[in-house]
Design a protein around this motif. Structure first.
Motif, PDB file in Angstrom:
ATOM      1  N   ASP A  57       0.827  -1.212   0.000  1.00  0.00           N
ATOM      2  CA  ASP A  57       0.000   0.000   0.000  1.00  0.00           C
ATOM      3  C   ASP A  57       0.858   1.258   0.000  1.00  0.00           C
ATOM      4  O   ASP A  57       0.590   2.215  -0.732  1.00  0.00           O
ATOM      5  CB  ASP A  57      -0.933   0.002   1.214  1.00  0.00           C
ATOM      6  N   LEU A  58       1.913   1.273   0.814  1.00  0.00           N
ATOM      7  CA  LEU A  58       2.800   2.430   0.857  1.00  0.00           C
ATOM      8  C   LEU A  58       3.532   2.613  -0.472  1.00  0.00           C
ATOM      9  O   LEU A  58       3.697   3.736  -0.962  1.00  0.00           O
ATOM     10  CB  LEU A  58       3.803   2.283   1.996  1.00  0.00           C
ATOM     11  N   ALA A  59       3.959   1.506  -1.063  1.00  0.00           N
ATOM     12  CA  ALA A  59       4.672   1.590  -2.343  1.00  0.00           C
ATOM     13  C   ALA A  59       3.775   2.120  -3.454  1.00  0.00           C
ATOM     14  O   ALA A  59       4.242   2.794  -4.374  1.00  0.00           O
ATOM     15  CB  ALA A  59       5.231   0.217  -2.718  1.00  0.00           C
ATOM     16  N   ASP A 118       5.010  10.693  -0.696  1.00  0.00           N
ATOM     17  CA  ASP A 118       6.419  11.015  -0.498  1.00  0.00           C
ATOM     18  C   ASP A 118       7.285  10.005  -1.263  1.00  0.00           C
ATOM     19  O   ASP A 118       7.203   8.796  -1.016  1.00  0.00           O
ATOM     20  CB  ASP A 118       6.760  10.971   0.991  1.00  0.00           C
ATOM     21  N   PRO A 119       8.131  10.462  -2.186  1.00  0.00           N
ATOM     22  CA  PRO A 119       8.934   9.532  -3.000  1.00  0.00           C
ATOM     23  C   PRO A 119       9.846   8.625  -2.177  1.00  0.00           C
ATOM     24  O   PRO A 119      10.033   7.460  -2.519  1.00  0.00           O
ATOM     25  CB  PRO A 119       9.745  10.466  -3.909  1.00  0.00           C
ATOM     26  N   ASP A 120      10.423   9.168  -1.098  1.00  0.00           N
ATOM     27  CA  ASP A 120      11.324   8.348  -0.283  1.00  0.00           C
ATOM     28  C   ASP A 120      10.561   7.227   0.418  1.00  0.00           C
ATOM     29  O   ASP A 120      11.044   6.086   0.507  1.00  0.00           O
ATOM     30  CB  ASP A 120      12.035   9.226   0.748  1.00  0.00           C
ATOM     31  N   THR A 121       9.376   7.550   0.943  1.00  0.00           N
ATOM     32  CA  THR A 121       8.546   6.524   1.584  1.00  0.00           C
ATOM     33  C   THR A 121       8.149   5.457   0.575  1.00  0.00           C
ATOM     34  O   THR A 121       8.201   4.249   0.865  1.00  0.00           O
ATOM     35  CB  THR A 121       7.280   7.167   2.178  1.00  0.00           C
ATOM     36  N   GLN A 122       7.789   5.894  -0.608  1.00  0.00           N
ATOM     37  CA  GLN A 122       7.373   4.970  -1.654  1.00  0.00           C
ATOM     38  C   GLN A 122       8.524   4.060  -2.076  1.00  0.00           C
ATOM     39  O   GLN A 122       8.355   2.841  -2.224  1.00  0.00           O
ATOM     40  CB  GLN A 122       6.862   5.772  -2.849  1.00  0.00           C
ATOM     41  N   ALA A 145       8.831  -0.021  -1.538  1.00  0.00           N
ATOM     42  CA  ALA A 145       9.005  -0.924  -2.681  1.00  0.00           C
ATOM     43  C   ALA A 145      10.162  -1.889  -2.433  1.00  0.00           C
ATOM     44  O   ALA A 145      10.084  -3.079  -2.782  1.00  0.00           O
ATOM     45  CB  ALA A 145       9.259  -0.112  -3.952  1.00  0.00           C
ATOM     46  N   ARG A 146      11.245  -1.402  -1.808  1.00  0.00           N
ATOM     47  CA  ARG A 146      12.361  -2.291  -1.483  1.00  0.00           C
ATOM     48  C   ARG A 146      11.946  -3.307  -0.426  1.00  0.00           C
ATOM     49  O   ARG A 146      12.342  -4.484  -0.486  1.00  0.00           O
ATOM     50  CB  ARG A 146      13.568  -1.483  -1.011  1.00  0.00           C
ATOM     51  N   TYR A 147      11.135  -2.888   0.532  1.00  0.00           N
ATOM     52  CA  TYR A 147      10.664  -3.814   1.560  1.00  0.00           C
ATOM     53  C   TYR A 147       9.708  -4.853   0.971  1.00  0.00           C
ATOM     54  O   TYR A 147       9.701  -6.009   1.411  1.00  0.00           O
ATOM     55  CB  TYR A 147       9.983  -3.053   2.695  1.00  0.00           C
ATOM     56  N   VAL A 148       8.920  -4.454  -0.011  1.00  0.00           N
ATOM     57  CA  VAL A 148       8.069  -5.423  -0.708  1.00  0.00           C
ATOM     58  C   VAL A 148       8.939  -6.488  -1.364  1.00  0.00           C
ATOM     59  O   VAL A 148       8.669  -7.689  -1.282  1.00  0.00           O
ATOM     60  CB  VAL A 148       7.189  -4.726  -1.764  1.00  0.00           C
ATOM     61  N   THR A 184      19.232  -2.881   2.237  1.00  0.00           N
ATOM     62  CA  THR A 184      17.808  -2.985   2.577  1.00  0.00           C
ATOM     63  C   THR A 184      17.600  -3.841   3.809  1.00  0.00           C
ATOM     64  O   THR A 184      16.811  -3.492   4.693  1.00  0.00           O
ATOM     65  CB  THR A 184      17.020  -3.565   1.384  1.00  0.00           C
ATOM     66  N   LEU A 185      18.293  -4.964   3.899  1.00  0.00           N
ATOM     67  CA  LEU A 185      18.150  -5.840   5.057  1.00  0.00           C
ATOM     68  C   LEU A 185      18.514  -5.105   6.344  1.00  0.00           C
ATOM     69  O   LEU A 185      17.787  -5.180   7.346  1.00  0.00           O
ATOM     70  CB  LEU A 185      19.025  -7.079   4.894  1.00  0.00           C
TER      71      LEU A 185
END
Length: 583
Positions: free
Chosen positions: A368-370, A375-379, A383-386, A459-460
């Motif tokens: 949902d956030l992606a 906010d581009p940084d949040t998005q 996406a990396r967490y997805v 990311t990890l």
């Protein structure tokens, strides 16, 4: 057959209390206009009703009857078409679909819980809807506006169904060898010819048309392109026309999911339409594939929940033996739930199931956030967490789902091996979840090679740092220390793998499964701390149950990560050194 009962209180608790869904949605304007806490609760309650009253009652009968293939036509078991009609009319196929084309626009955080109910009630039935939702997602992300307008409304309504056509006899996990061809036509369409195997929902009688997303090669190209190929031709205004050269050659006879049509599909100069750019079909298809990977993970979760409630109910009813502390029933037998080994199995199932639900909702939140964050940084971070969580959700949830089904069968004893109780069907139906949509070994390699060491652990580390920061607010310091220790050991292993990935090219492949599992068990430790922390705000009985389960998980399940990490530290030599001739 034991009835299915959706765990509504647990679902609403994880959604709102653990992950603060209403607060998340309020920060996403594109979602907040469609959803609030009351709407989410109403959707969950209605989803529970339809799955308990309509979808689950056809589960066993559908397994007994199975799909039929007669004169080239596939028919689903008795009751499936009628239930599907009601399901589709309720808008459930388009629950998370785009409102501009008739979808309901609901968040994925909510959608994963509705999916869990479907899989818990009836694995085979829910696959049909899942494939349609996934096909619509891919079309919306990559197709032209004309194709979206032409096909999405009928997919969201359930009037038409969707299917994903990738695999061929000589091209399974390695799709470079596909032979299906696409010849361009003067009008901009293509003629698709070839055969595909193992196509879930490839043909059936639930919907009036089936929209296939087909991977094929253009003339003179080794690249792979993606095409939308309807079973029945469709005019620009959405009216059905003549058959389109898309036929089922046969259906597969399978170990489980007997009410789900798995077909050999033949395309004979079938008219198709390019989705995305030429030779970029895999990029487009993986939009659907990643959706299906999460959905199949939730198949494992739904199975776990069904297994849990069946096994608990049986353990409370079945009288055998006496408690180790002495007979509780004068001159008779006790319910088997008094026995330590039975309790061990039930606690294994319950602790893995409830943490698994948290993983599903957490992944849904990142989706949902992606998609919706402004906010581009949040998005970008979401996406990396997805990317990080999706292979874990697929592999860990399905592995643990099969574990749960087998443990539930063991609780039932001999009664679990016969068909009447329904637990053996859970074992058969969920076994495939570890295999399709990319085997769990491939998921693990993707997780470790691409998502962990692919960016040198950036990311990890960021993800784990955020979890550790949240755990600092939890009251149980000892349990927090146990989970923190495993995260630190996990990062040490990741550093070792990252340092050796070039000098030892087989290392990633040889230890990927153990690494994903170690991450999964440790991540579940975090989820249990969060669950117990938030449950303390609930009623006493609810809080007490979560506290006991958290304690069990930290002491009995979390240490599994240690053995897995020890295996990883042995390197690739124990796996790779033995010559193939000696096998």
């Amino acid at each position: 057959m034991y009835p299915y009962e959706a765990p509504l209180k647990d679902m609403q608790f994880v959604l709102e209390n653990v992950f603060g869904a209403s607060a998340v949605w309020s920060q996403l304007p594109a979602l907040s206009e469609h959803i609030d806490t009351d709407t989410a609760a109403a959707i969950l309650e209605e989803a529970a009703r339809i799955n308990q009253e309509l979808v689950h009652p056809i589960n066993r009968s559908g397994d007994e009857e199975g799909v039929k293939f007669t004169d080239g036509k596939v028919t689903t078991p008795a009751g499936y078409k009628e239930v599907y009609q009601q399901f589709a009319e309720g808008g459930w196929v388009g629950l998370c679909g785009e409102p501009d084309f008739g979808g309901m626009g609901m968040p994925k955080m909510l959608g994963v819980l509705v999916d869990e109910m479907g899989y818990g009630a009836n694995n085979a039935f829910t696959l049909y809807n899942s494939l349609t939702a996934g096909a619509a997602l891919c079309i919306n992300a990559h197709a032209s506006e004309e194709l979206k307008a032409q096909f999405l409304p009928q997919l969201y309504s359930g009037q038409w169904a969707g299917a994903m056509d990738m695999t061929e006899p000589q091209a399974g996990s390695d799709l470079r060898n596909i032979r299906t061809r696409a010849e361009p036509c003067d009008d901009g369409s293509y003629l698709i010819s070839g055969s595909k195997i193992f196509i879930t929902g490839g043909d059936h009688d639930l919907a009036e048309n089936i929209i296939h997303l087909v991977l094929a090669k253009l003339p003179g190209s080794n690249g792979i392109s993606l095409f939308l190929v309807p079973k029945m031709q469709v005019s620009e205004d959405g009216v059905l026309g003549e058959p389109n050269g898309v036929t089922a050659g046969s259906i597969e006879h399978k170990m489980g999911l007997k009410a789900s049509a798995t077909c050999v599909m033949n395309f004979d100069n079938a008219k198709g339409y390019l989705i995305g750019k030429p030779n970029r079909g895999l990029v487009c298809m993986f939009t659907m594939m990643n959706y299906e990977r999460l959905a199949i993970g939730i198949q494992g979760l739904g199975t776990s929940q069904a297994a849990s409630q069946m096994a608990v109910q049986y353990a409370k009813e079945r009288l055998q033996g006496q408690a180790a502390s002495g007979a509780r029933t004068e001159g008779g037998s006790d319910p088997i739930i008094v026995h330590g080994d039975v309790r061990r199995m039930l606690l294994n199932i319950k602790s893995l199931t409830e943490a698994g639900r948290a993983l599903a909702v957490h992944t849904g939140m990142q989706l949902d956030l992606a998609k919706y964050a402004e906010d581009p940084d949040t998005q970008s971070k979401a996406a990396r967490y997805v990317g990080l969580l999706t292979p874990v959700a697929k592999a860990f949830l399905t592995d643990r789902g099969l574990d749960a089904a087998i443990l539930a069968q063991q609780v039932f004893g001999g009664h679990g091996y016969i068909r009447e109780t329904g637990v053996e069907q859970l074992v058969r139906d969920t076994r495939i979840a570890q295999i399709y949509e990319g085997t769990n070994g491939i998921q693990a390699i993707d997780f470790l090679a691409r998502k962990v060491v692919g960016d040198n652990l950036v990311t990890l580390k960021q993800f784990i740092d955020e979890l550790k920061s949240e755990m600092a607010n939890f009251a149980d310091d000892k349990a927090v220390a146990e989970v923190t220790l495993r995260f630190e050991r996990l990062l040490e292993c990741a550093e070792m793998i990252n340092a050796d990935k070039l000098s030892k090219p087989a290392l990633l492949n040889a230890c990927a499964v153990e690494f994903l599992d170690a991450f999964g068990y440790t991540l579940y430790g975090y989820y249990w701390l969060a669950i117990a922390h938030k449950a303390a705000e609930m009623d006493e009985e609810f809080a007490s149950a979560k506290s006991y389960l958290c304690s069990f998980y930290i002491q009995r399940m979390l240490p599994k990560a240690d053995a897995l990490l020890a295996q990883i530290l042995s390197g690739d030599a124990p796996v790779m050194d033995m010559p193939a001739d000696l096998f």
